[in-house]
Enzyme design. Structure first.
Site, PDB file in Angstrom:
ATOM      1  N   SER A   7       6.108 -11.763   4.790  1.00 60.19           N
ATOM      2  CA  SER A   7       6.218 -10.171   5.169  1.00 60.19           C
ATOM      3  C   SER A   7       7.293  -9.735   5.872  1.00 60.19           C
ATOM      4  O   SER A   7       7.410 -10.126   7.182  1.00 60.19           O
ATOM      5  CB  SER A   7       4.858  -9.724   5.562  1.00 60.19           C
ATOM      6  OG  SER A   7       5.008  -8.213   6.066  1.00 60.19           O
ATOM      7  N   HIS A  32       7.175 -10.271   0.597  1.00 63.06           N
ATOM      8  CA  HIS A  32       6.168  -9.132   0.565  1.00 63.06           C
ATOM      9  C   HIS A  32       6.838  -8.041   1.363  1.00 63.06           C
ATOM     10  O   HIS A  32       7.257  -8.004   2.500  1.00 63.06           O
ATOM     11  CB  HIS A  32       5.107  -9.786   1.421  1.00 63.06           C
ATOM     12  CG  HIS A  32       4.008  -8.869   1.595  1.00 63.06           C
ATOM     13  ND1 HIS A  32       2.904  -8.618   0.337  1.00 63.06           N
ATOM     14  CD2 HIS A  32       3.594  -7.871   2.235  1.00 63.06           C
ATOM     15  CE1 HIS A  32       1.936  -7.840   0.851  1.00 63.06           C
ATOM     16  NE2 HIS A  32       2.288  -7.465   2.000  1.00 63.06           N
ATOM     17  N   ASP A  34       6.154  -3.994   2.840  1.00 63.07           N
ATOM     18  CA  ASP A  34       5.035  -3.191   3.202  1.00 63.07           C
ATOM     19  C   ASP A  34       5.518  -2.105   3.305  1.00 63.07           C
ATOM     20  O   ASP A  34       6.186  -1.476   4.214  1.00 63.07           O
ATOM     21  CB  ASP A  34       4.422  -3.603   4.685  1.00 63.07           C
ATOM     22  CG  ASP A  34       3.700  -5.062   4.628  1.00 63.07           C
ATOM     23  OD1 ASP A  34       2.718  -4.954   3.755  1.00 63.07           O
ATOM     24  OD2 ASP A  34       3.976  -6.020   5.354  1.00 63.07           O
ATOM     25  N   MET A  36       4.542   1.731   4.137  1.00 61.73           N
ATOM     26  CA  MET A  36       3.657   2.583   4.810  1.00 61.73           C
ATOM     27  C   MET A  36       4.105   4.021   4.996  1.00 61.73           C
ATOM     28  O   MET A  36       5.236   4.098   5.275  1.00 61.73           O
ATOM     29  CB  MET A  36       3.261   2.002   6.062  1.00 61.73           C
ATOM     30  CG  MET A  36       3.010   0.517   6.138  1.00 61.73           C
ATOM     31  SD  MET A  36       2.732   0.103   7.912  1.00 61.73           S
ATOM     32  CE  MET A  36       2.509  -1.932   7.452  1.00 61.73           C
ATOM     33  N   HIS A  65       3.468  -3.862  -1.603  1.00 63.03           N
ATOM     34  CA  HIS A  65       2.314  -3.482  -0.980  1.00 63.03           C
ATOM     35  C   HIS A  65       2.431  -1.899  -0.518  1.00 63.03           C
ATOM     36  O   HIS A  65       3.035  -1.701   0.378  1.00 63.03           O
ATOM     37  CB  HIS A  65       1.930  -4.222   0.083  1.00 63.03           C
ATOM     38  CG  HIS A  65       0.716  -4.054   0.725  1.00 63.03           C
ATOM     39  ND1 HIS A  65       0.245  -4.713   2.142  1.00 63.03           N
ATOM     40  CD2 HIS A  65      -0.257  -3.333   0.216  1.00 63.03           C
ATOM     41  CE1 HIS A  65      -1.004  -3.991   2.304  1.00 63.03           C
ATOM     42  NE2 HIS A  65      -1.244  -3.311   1.348  1.00 63.03           N
ATOM     43  N   MET A  67       0.874   0.961   0.961  1.00 66.01           N
ATOM     44  CA  MET A  67      -0.112   1.809   1.712  1.00 66.01           C
ATOM     45  C   MET A  67       0.006   3.056   2.021  1.00 66.01           C
ATOM     46  O   MET A  67       0.603   3.617   3.204  1.00 66.01           O
ATOM     47  CB  MET A  67      -0.112   0.864   3.333  1.00 66.01           C
ATOM     48  CG  MET A  67      -0.757  -0.462   3.154  1.00 66.01           C
ATOM     49  SD  MET A  67      -0.208  -1.595   4.437  1.00 66.01           S
ATOM     50  CE  MET A  67       1.468  -2.163   3.738  1.00 66.01           C
ATOM     51  N   MET A 136      -7.164  -7.590   2.392  1.00 66.52           N
ATOM     52  CA  MET A 136      -6.710  -7.525   3.878  1.00 66.52           C
ATOM     53  C   MET A 136      -7.545  -8.375   4.730  1.00 66.52           C
ATOM     54  O   MET A 136      -8.681  -7.956   4.661  1.00 66.52           O
ATOM     55  CB  MET A 136      -6.674  -5.998   4.314  1.00 66.52           C
ATOM     56  CG  MET A 136      -5.696  -4.796   3.437  1.00 66.52           C
ATOM     57  SD  MET A 136      -4.183  -5.583   3.338  1.00 66.52           S
ATOM     58  CE  MET A 136      -3.597  -5.697   5.066  1.00 66.52           C
ATOM     59  N   GLY A 141      -1.455  -1.495   8.512  1.00 63.50           N
ATOM     60  CA  GLY A 141      -0.752  -0.677   9.448  1.00 63.50           C
ATOM     61  C   GLY A 141       0.307  -1.277  10.450  1.00 63.50           C
ATOM     62  O   GLY A 141       1.233  -0.734  10.664  1.00 63.50           O
ATOM     63  N   GLY A 144       0.819  -8.825  13.085  1.00 62.19           N
ATOM     64  CA  GLY A 144       0.546  -9.391  14.453  1.00 62.19           C
ATOM     65  C   GLY A 144      -0.831  -9.144  14.925  1.00 62.19           C
ATOM     66  O   GLY A 144      -1.009  -9.404  16.043  1.00 62.19           O
ATOM     67  N   ASP A 174      -3.436 -10.745   2.949  1.00 61.29           N
ATOM     68  CA  ASP A 174      -2.359 -10.199   3.943  1.00 61.29           C
ATOM     69  C   ASP A 174      -3.141 -10.077   5.337  1.00 61.29           C
ATOM     70  O   ASP A 174      -4.086  -9.037   5.109  1.00 61.29           O
ATOM     71  CB  ASP A 174      -1.940  -8.942   3.091  1.00 61.29           C
ATOM     72  CG  ASP A 174      -0.745  -8.264   3.770  1.00 61.29           C
ATOM     73  OD1 ASP A 174      -0.195  -9.058   4.646  1.00 61.29           O
ATOM     74  OD2 ASP A 174      -0.666  -7.446   3.322  1.00 61.29           O
ATOM     75  N   GLY A 196       3.664 -12.509   8.042  1.00 56.83           N
ATOM     76  CA  GLY A 196       4.718 -11.729   8.620  1.00 56.83           C
ATOM     77  C   GLY A 196       5.283 -12.425  10.232  1.00 56.83           C
ATOM     78  O   GLY A 196       6.072 -13.150  10.122  1.00 56.83           O
TER      79      GLY A 196
HETATM   80  C1  DX5 Z   1      -0.279  -5.099   7.500  1.00 54.13           C
HETATM   81  C2  DX5 Z   1       0.692  -5.587   6.345  1.00 54.13           C
HETATM   82  C3  DX5 Z   1       1.091  -7.045   6.440  1.00 54.13           C
HETATM   83  C4  DX5 Z   1       1.623  -7.581   7.419  1.00 54.13           C
HETATM   84  C5  DX5 Z   1       1.233  -8.883   8.077  1.00 54.13           C
HETATM   85  O1  DX5 Z   1      -0.586  -3.896   7.215  1.00 54.13           O
HETATM   86  O2  DX5 Z   1       0.176  -5.066   5.393  1.00 54.13           O
HETATM   87  O3  DX5 Z   1       1.684  -7.141   5.136  1.00 54.13           O
HETATM   88  O4  DX5 Z   1       2.996  -7.489   7.607  1.00 54.13           O
HETATM   89  O5  DX5 Z   1       1.448  -9.358   9.379  1.00 54.13           O
HETATM   90  P1  DX5 Z   1       0.905 -10.500  10.080  1.00 54.13           P
HETATM   91  O6  DX5 Z   1       1.148 -11.672   9.124  1.00 54.13           O
HETATM   92  O7  DX5 Z   1       1.860 -10.407  11.358  1.00 54.13           O
HETATM   93  O8  DX5 Z   1      -0.509 -10.278  10.206  1.00 54.13           O
HETATM   94 ZN    ZN Z   2       1.381  -6.194   3.137  1.00 59.94          ZN
END
Ligand code: DX5
Ligand code: ZN
Length: 217
Positions: A7, A32, A34, A36, A65, A67, A136, A141, A144, A174, A196
């Site tokens: 990601s 991937h 994201d 938002m 993805h 969101m 999820m 959002g 980490g 994810d 990510g």
């Molecule tokens: C969260 C995102 C993820 C995020 C995952 O809202 O949709 O794709 O980047 O991050 P890690 O792998 O750090 O949990």
């Molecule tokens: Zn994502």
């Protein structure tokens, strides 16, 4: 075959092109992305313009993805930007079937995403039309965050539904996928593992992805 999808949320955006080339060289299967909107989730990130820029530096599958609220309004823009797969959060879709049809009619693959507390029954009448279901492992959002363990039972339940129906639907996870969690997540029945911070937060992407592959082999 299991796929690894870094990601880019945790990449260094000042050198995004280099980061994408680096994870591709390191063995990533998908990228991937994201998206938002600051409404459905607290954070604001990427729009079609950035997806278009990413498209120019890689031929890997771009897994976009969304969101965002009212995702149907932006499907065509993300398809035009070069998305190969668009996933939408079921919580944002009053007319999920319509949005999935829109994605397919635009000529790409379509998936639905479920938040940790959203039940599998939300896609019961749509799963036959989905190329992929993404669960999820954290509240969307931010990168980490800590993986929510109850999601593992959800994967197992989804896997049985897919098997019972004889579907080819992929399961993607994810959020919270790291060296510590990836083995158990993969073993629960996940096909595509998004990660990510656990990739972009390390110095050697190739070594990290290689270690992921060993853990899920
Ligand atoms: C969260 C995102 C993820 C995020 C995952 O809202 O949709 O794709 O980047 O991050 P890690 O792998 O750090 O949990
Ligand atoms: Zn994502």
């Amino acid at each position: 075959m299991k796929l690894i999808a870094p990601s880019i949320l945790s990449a260094d955006f000042s050198i995004l092109g280099e980061e994408i080339r680096a994870v591709e060289k390191a063995g990533a299967d998908w990228i991937h992305i994201d998206v938002m909107d600051g409404h459905f989730v607290p954070n604001i990130t990427i729009g079609p313009l950035v997806v278009d820029a990413v498209r120019k530096v890689t031929d890997l599958t771009l897994d976009v993805h969304l969101m965002i609220e009212n995702p149907g309004k932006y499907i065509q823009a993300f398809v035009d930007a070069g998305a190969d797969l668009i996933t939408v959060q079921v919580e944002t879709c009053v007319h999920l079937n319509r949005v999935i049809q829109m994605i397919h009619q635009a000529g790409i693959k379509a998936g639905a995403v479920l938040n940790p507390s959203t039940p599998l029954s939300s896609i019961e009448w749509e799963i036959d039309n989905l190329d992929l279901v993404m669960l999820m492992g954290v509240n969307p959002g931010f990168g980490g965050q800590t993986f929510i363990p109850a999601t593992l039972d959800k994967v197992r339940a989804l896997r049985s539904v897919i098997q019972e129906k004889g579907l080819e639907t992929l399961i993607e996870m994810d959020g919270g996928v790291s060296k510590k969690t990836i083995k158990e997540i993969s073993n629960s029945g996940v096909d595509v593992l998004v990660s990510g911070s656990a990739i972009f937060g390390t110095d050697d992407y190739a070594e990290t992805i290689e270690s992921f592959r060993k853990l899920i082999a």
